[in-house]
Write a protein that holds these residues in place. Sequence first.
Motif, PDB file in Angstrom:
ATOM      1  N   THR A 125      62.087 -22.784  99.685  1.00  0.00           N
ATOM      2  CA  THR A 125      62.302 -21.895 100.831  1.00  0.00           C
ATOM      3  C   THR A 125      61.803 -20.495 100.508  1.00  0.00           C
ATOM      4  OG1 THR A 125      64.309 -23.142 101.378  1.00  0.00           O
ATOM      5  CG2 THR A 125      64.064 -20.994 102.420  1.00  0.00           C
ATOM      6  N   TYR A 134      61.657 -19.839 105.725  1.00  0.00           N
ATOM      7  CA  TYR A 134      60.537 -20.740 105.959  1.00  0.00           C
ATOM      8  C   TYR A 134      60.607 -21.888 104.953  1.00  0.00           C
ATOM      9  CZ  TYR A 134      58.651 -17.062 108.877  1.00  0.00           C
ATOM     10  OH  TYR A 134      58.484 -16.113 109.863  1.00  0.00           O
ATOM     11  N   ASN A 135      60.417 -23.106 105.451  1.00  0.00           N
ATOM     12  CA  ASN A 135      60.479 -24.309 104.633  1.00  0.00           C
ATOM     13  C   ASN A 135      59.156 -24.485 103.887  1.00  0.00           C
ATOM     14  OD1 ASN A 135      60.628 -26.867 103.571  1.00  0.00           O
ATOM     15  ND2 ASN A 135      61.296 -27.851 105.465  1.00  0.00           N
ATOM     16  N   LEU A 136      59.201 -24.528 102.565  1.00  0.00           N
ATOM     17  CA  LEU A 136      58.010 -24.704 101.738  1.00  0.00           C
ATOM     18  C   LEU A 136      57.884 -26.119 101.172  1.00  0.00           C
ATOM     19  CD1 LEU A 136      58.241 -21.415  99.613  1.00  0.00           C
ATOM     20  CD2 LEU A 136      57.029 -21.771 101.776  1.00  0.00           C
ATOM     21  N   GLU A 138      57.094 -29.182 102.197  1.00  0.00           N
ATOM     22  CA  GLU A 138      55.986 -30.095 102.494  1.00  0.00           C
ATOM     23  C   GLU A 138      54.619 -29.467 102.250  1.00  0.00           C
ATOM     24  OE1 GLU A 138      56.686 -33.255 103.150  1.00  0.00           O
ATOM     25  OE2 GLU A 138      58.803 -32.704 103.025  1.00  0.00           O
ATOM     26  N   LEU A 139      54.583 -28.248 101.723  1.00  0.00           N
ATOM     27  CA  LEU A 139      53.318 -27.551 101.538  1.00  0.00           C
ATOM     28  C   LEU A 139      52.688 -27.864 100.186  1.00  0.00           C
ATOM     29  CD1 LEU A 139      54.182 -23.998 102.930  1.00  0.00           C
ATOM     30  CD2 LEU A 139      53.151 -25.918 104.138  1.00  0.00           C
ATOM     31  N   PHE A 178      52.463 -19.967 110.908  1.00  0.00           N
ATOM     32  CA  PHE A 178      53.557 -20.418 110.054  1.00  0.00           C
ATOM     33  C   PHE A 178      54.864 -20.631 110.830  1.00  0.00           C
ATOM     34  CE2 PHE A 178      50.802 -18.089 107.034  1.00  0.00           C
ATOM     35  CZ  PHE A 178      50.479 -19.159 106.217  1.00  0.00           C
ATOM     36  N   HIS A 180      55.895 -23.035 112.613  1.00  0.00           N
ATOM     37  CA  HIS A 180      56.433 -24.396 112.474  1.00  0.00           C
ATOM     38  C   HIS A 180      57.256 -24.564 111.191  1.00  0.00           C
ATOM     39  CE1 HIS A 180      52.800 -24.709 110.023  1.00  0.00           C
ATOM     40  NE2 HIS A 180      53.337 -25.791 109.472  1.00  0.00           N
ATOM     41  N   LEU A 181      57.163 -23.622 110.258  1.00  0.00           N
ATOM     42  CA  LEU A 181      57.902 -23.695 109.002  1.00  0.00           C
ATOM     43  C   LEU A 181      59.257 -22.989 109.074  1.00  0.00           C
ATOM     44  CD1 LEU A 181      54.959 -22.915 106.546  1.00  0.00           C
ATOM     45  CD2 LEU A 181      55.919 -25.163 107.114  1.00  0.00           C
TER      46      LEU A 181
END
Length: 183
Positions: A125, A134-136, A138-139, A178, A180-181
């Motif tokens: 995060t 922000y979700n990290l 799946e990146l 960004f 969507h995150l």
Amino acid sequence: MHSIYSAIILLSGASALDIRFWTGPNCGGTAMICGGFNPDACCGQGFTQSGSVGFYGIPPSWDITCTTFQGDGCQFQKDSTRIRGQNFACQSSGSYSGAKYTFNNNKIAARGAQGACKRTQKPDTLMLEDGTRYNLQELHDDQIHKMLLLAYWTNQSGMFSIGATVNATTAADVPSEFNHLKM
């Protein structure tokens, strides 16, 4: 062995805690977070050097050692602090790239949680100063790198430096690509 270790944690009533890498000193600014972090691993973020590291959600009954690293992720030990009866710890001597915690004097420590990191986890995060997350998870590394360019100041070589200058502090500073995150 891993399933035995996990069972011990569950039976002991233990829960995981959060490790936050802050852009500024004294656990302030924008943070990269390893959420729900277990003691058998290192939260490594080798592509940045943070100004401080906070350990959050420590149950008061825990007796742990919070350890920080510098270098590439969890390469070189920097600071180590024993924590008992506190729910938070902040290490703030700067230039951190990794962190972990271990239990002291109990069955979990006896099962091998002490010593070298068994695995490394990347932050999951990014939390801006205004609290936007922000979700990290799946990146890919290059995408995480791009996100972190928004929050961390970079030098001429493109390497991240201690956050003397923070670019993005609110959601309004982050490009819409960004959105969507957002969590």
